[in-house]
Design an enzyme around this catalytic site. Structure first.
Site, PDB file in Angstrom:
ATOM      1  N   ASP A 198     -26.259  48.281  55.108  1.00 36.83           N
ATOM      2  CA  ASP A 198     -27.341  48.257  56.328  1.00 36.83           C
ATOM      3  C   ASP A 198     -28.609  48.080  55.658  1.00 36.83           C
ATOM      4  O   ASP A 198     -29.540  47.768  56.453  1.00 36.83           O
ATOM      5  CB  ASP A 198     -27.393  49.373  56.812  1.00 36.83           C
ATOM      6  CG  ASP A 198     -25.914  49.734  57.908  1.00 36.83           C
ATOM      7  OD1 ASP A 198     -25.463  48.702  57.993  1.00 36.83           O
ATOM      8  OD2 ASP A 198     -26.051  50.735  58.404  1.00 36.83           O
TER       9      ASP A 198
ATOM     10  N   LYS B 168     -31.973  52.347  63.279  1.00 35.72           N
ATOM     11  CA  LYS B 168     -31.196  50.842  63.548  1.00 35.72           C
ATOM     12  C   LYS B 168     -30.114  51.631  64.441  1.00 35.72           C
ATOM     13  O   LYS B 168     -29.696  52.413  64.476  1.00 35.72           O
ATOM     14  CB  LYS B 168     -30.584  50.650  62.148  1.00 35.72           C
ATOM     15  CG  LYS B 168     -29.128  49.790  62.327  1.00 35.72           C
ATOM     16  CD  LYS B 168     -27.998  50.118  61.355  1.00 35.72           C
ATOM     17  CE  LYS B 168     -27.393  51.369  62.096  1.00 35.72           C
ATOM     18  NZ  LYS B 168     -25.979  51.660  61.504  1.00 35.72           N
TER      19      LYS B 168
HETATM   20  O1  C5P Z   1     -23.004  50.355  51.866  1.00 37.67           O
HETATM   21  P1  C5P Z   1     -23.144  52.037  52.268  1.00 37.67           P
HETATM   22  O2  C5P Z   1     -23.155  52.847  51.330  1.00 37.67           O
HETATM   23  O3  C5P Z   1     -24.029  52.097  53.535  1.00 37.67           O
HETATM   24  O4  C5P Z   1     -21.666  52.350  53.134  1.00 37.67           O
HETATM   25  C1  C5P Z   1     -21.006  53.760  53.259  1.00 37.67           C
HETATM   26  C2  C5P Z   1     -19.672  53.689  53.483  1.00 37.67           C
HETATM   27  O5  C5P Z   1     -19.285  53.152  54.408  1.00 37.67           O
HETATM   28  C3  C5P Z   1     -19.038  53.184  52.309  1.00 37.67           C
HETATM   29  O6  C5P Z   1     -18.669  53.679  51.176  1.00 37.67           O
HETATM   30  C4  C5P Z   1     -17.742  52.720  52.789  1.00 37.67           C
HETATM   31  O7  C5P Z   1     -16.695  53.713  53.117  1.00 37.67           O
HETATM   32  C5  C5P Z   1     -18.170  52.434  54.362  1.00 37.67           C
HETATM   33  N1  C5P Z   1     -18.457  50.918  54.741  1.00 37.67           N
HETATM   34  C6  C5P Z   1     -17.365  50.207  54.875  1.00 37.67           C
HETATM   35  N2  C5P Z   1     -17.473  48.838  55.282  1.00 37.67           N
HETATM   36  C7  C5P Z   1     -18.570  48.504  55.526  1.00 37.67           C
HETATM   37  C8  C5P Z   1     -19.837  49.219  55.052  1.00 37.67           C
HETATM   38  C9  C5P Z   1     -19.690  50.465  54.950  1.00 37.67           C
HETATM   39  O8  C5P Z   1     -16.041  50.628  54.733  1.00 37.67           O
HETATM   40  N3  C5P Z   1     -18.676  46.970  55.896  1.00 37.67           N
END
Ligand code: C5P
Length: 279
Positions: free
Chosen positions: A137, A13
């Site tokens: 994502d 991605k």
């Molecule tokens: O959702 P995912 O586990 O992929 O996200 C990893 C980390 O990225 C989250 O724990 C958060 O700290 C950060 N994040 C965020 N805002 C988003 C996506 C991710 O702060 N929109």
């Protein structure tokens, strides 16, 4: 009935632009981003088995847990529950992309596992609610097409990606692992404005990646790499993807991309490099 020897691509991605608008009360950030996918990435394959299992192979297998916390296994467990399936699946993840690199990695692998197991178990359960649970994502990775993400990045709308497909890319990762959370946490909290609507490349060119500054503060080499990519002949857009540290350069012409590939081999010999195209 189960089919054997099936596999599914887990394309890398890229965020062509990523605007961070605000920190939300739950600690996540409200984003506006344009996702695209490349022709290359990891691969997930499956064989019949009574239990669920995961083996990880490939150049970036080391250091990645194949335990129950792996997003591929979590995806498999949730889909099996939702579909009421009793069979298992022997999954293999061929890890060709560096981890913690801003290219979706585990999210792309989880999305590929959902697509693959949906076929393998012959279920029509909608995988999108599972994708939403697995990470911000994963929904975009499940679509695998150019798409605009808002909210946490998981509220998706179609974008006009006309002219993006097949465009040559050079991806370079300087070898610093950048865990997503700390990069978001280092964002300065200043809203620098919305990402344009409309045609994806035009919107991306007028946009930015607001995580470049905090990522560069953690790893200054990213700034050097971006300056270098921006200086390549024929480059249309050079930017960091996601929370880094992978940066990409997008070209109009394959010859210009290939020249940059050769130059990168000399300038960034120890970096991970990939010549690919937008899918
Ligand atoms: O959702 P995912 O586990 O992929 O996200 C990893 C980390 O990225 C989250 O724990 C958060 O700290 C950060 N994040 C965020 N805002 C988003 C996506 C991710 O702060 N929109």
């Amino acid at each position: 009935m189960n089919r054997t020897g099936e596999s599914e691509a887990a394309p890398a991605k890229l965020n062509l632009a990523l605007h961070v608008r605000e920190r939300m009360p739950d600690g996540y950030h409200r984003l506006e981003t344009i996702f695209v996918f490349t022709e290359d990435g990891d691969r997930v394959s499956v064989a019949p088995a009574g239990q669920l299992s995961l083996e990880i192979t490939g150049p970036f297998a080391a250091g990645l847990s194949a335990g129950a916390d792996n997003l591929v296994l979590r995806a498999a467990v949730l889909l099996r529950e939702a579909a009421g399936v009793r069979q298992g699946a022997a999954l293999t993840l061929e890890k060709k992309l560096p981890v913690a690199a801003g290219m979706g990695g585990g999210s792309a692998d989880a999305a590929a596992a959902l697509r693959l197991l949906q076929r393998f178990w012959n279920t029509d359960v909608d995988p999108m609610p599972i994708a939403v649970q697995l990470g911000a994502d994963v929904p975009a990775c499940l679509t695998g097409k150019p798409v605009r993400g808002e909210g946490r990045g998981d509220a998706l709308t179609t974008v006009s990606g006309a002219g993006l497909g097949g465009r040559p890319l050079l991806l370079v990762n300087p070898g610093v692992a950048m865990p997503t959370g700390p990069v978001f946490a280092a964002w300065d909290g200043i809203d620098r404005g919305a990402l344009d609507h409309g045609e994806a490349l035009a919107a991306a060119l007028a946009g930015r990646n607001d995580l470049e500054a905090p990522a560069m503060a953690i790893a200054p080499v990213i700034g050097e790499l971006l300056d270098w990519l921006k200086g390549r002949h024929g480059v249309v857009l050079a930017r960091m993807s996601g929370s880094g540290a992978t940066c990409f350069a997008l070209f109009d012409r394959t010859e210009d991309r290939n020249r940059a590939v050769d130059e990168a081999a000399r300038q960034w010999p120890d970096a991970w490099r990939l010549a690919s195209r937008i899918a």
